[in-house]
Motif scaffolding. Structure first.
Motif, PDB file in Angstrom:
ATOM      1  N   MET A  40       0.858  -1.262   0.115  1.00 42.43           N
ATOM      2  CA  MET A  40       0.057  -0.071  -0.023  1.00 42.43           C
ATOM      3  C   MET A  40       0.870   1.536  -0.122  1.00 42.43           C
ATOM      4  O   MET A  40       0.556   2.302  -0.899  1.00 42.43           O
ATOM      5  CB  MET A  40      -1.088  -0.128   1.133  1.00 42.43           C
ATOM      6  N   ALA A  41       1.941   1.192   0.786  1.00 41.98           N
ATOM      7  CA  ALA A  41       2.876   2.257   0.894  1.00 41.98           C
ATOM      8  C   ALA A  41       3.430   2.408  -0.685  1.00 41.98           C
ATOM      9  O   ALA A  41       3.844   3.547  -0.909  1.00 41.98           O
ATOM     10  CB  ALA A  41       3.953   2.099   1.940  1.00 41.98           C
ATOM     11  N   TRP A  43       2.303   1.929  -3.399  1.00 41.48           N
ATOM     12  CA  TRP A  43       1.642   2.657  -4.341  1.00 41.48           C
ATOM     13  C   TRP A  43       0.788   3.846  -3.923  1.00 41.48           C
ATOM     14  O   TRP A  43      -0.063   4.746  -4.307  1.00 41.48           O
ATOM     15  CB  TRP A  43       0.322   1.789  -4.789  1.00 41.48           C
ATOM     16  N   GLY A  44       1.635   4.468  -2.758  1.00 43.17           N
ATOM     17  CA  GLY A  44       0.942   5.940  -2.087  1.00 43.17           C
ATOM     18  C   GLY A  44      -0.230   5.776  -1.513  1.00 43.17           C
ATOM     19  O   GLY A  44      -0.774   6.800  -1.333  1.00 43.17           O
ATOM     20  N   LYS A  45      -0.836   4.668  -1.094  1.00 45.91           N
ATOM     21  CA  LYS A  45      -2.010   4.571  -0.573  1.00 45.91           C
ATOM     22  C   LYS A  45      -2.122   4.616   1.039  1.00 45.91           C
ATOM     23  O   LYS A  45      -3.129   4.247   1.770  1.00 45.91           O
ATOM     24  CB  LYS A  45      -3.017   3.317  -1.078  1.00 45.91           C
ATOM     25  N   ARG A  46      -0.815   4.490   1.645  1.00 46.60           N
ATOM     26  CA  ARG A  46      -0.559   4.387   3.314  1.00 46.60           C
ATOM     27  C   ARG A  46       0.547   4.953   3.476  1.00 46.60           C
ATOM     28  O   ARG A  46       1.731   4.946   2.751  1.00 46.60           O
ATOM     29  CB  ARG A  46      -0.619   2.758   3.392  1.00 46.60           C
TER      30      ARG A  46
END
Length: 64
Positions: A40-41, A43-46
């Motif tokens: 997730m990190a 992909w910039g989602k976390r």
């Protein structure tokens, strides 16, 4: 799915002990998938600071 290069893995996982494992897998050309919070990190989602573990799926084949 787009592979994440080794430099990106170092940035994302530099504070984790798993960084050495991932670097070894990547250098060996092994097929694996980072899942969970680290993915997730990537992909910039976390937020990176919220990642406290690393989940891996490694292809269980003889050729890998």
């Amino acid at each position: 799915m787009t592979p994440v290069d080794l430099a990106t893995l170092r940035i994302l996982l530099g504070r984790h002990q798993g960084d050495v494992l991932l670097q070894g897998l990547a250098r060996a050309g092994a097929r694996f998938l980072v899942v969970g919070g680290c993915a997730m990190a990537a992909w910039g989602k976390r937020a990176l600071h919220a990642v406290d573990d690393m989940d891996l799926l490694i292809e269980p084949s003889v050729s890998n």
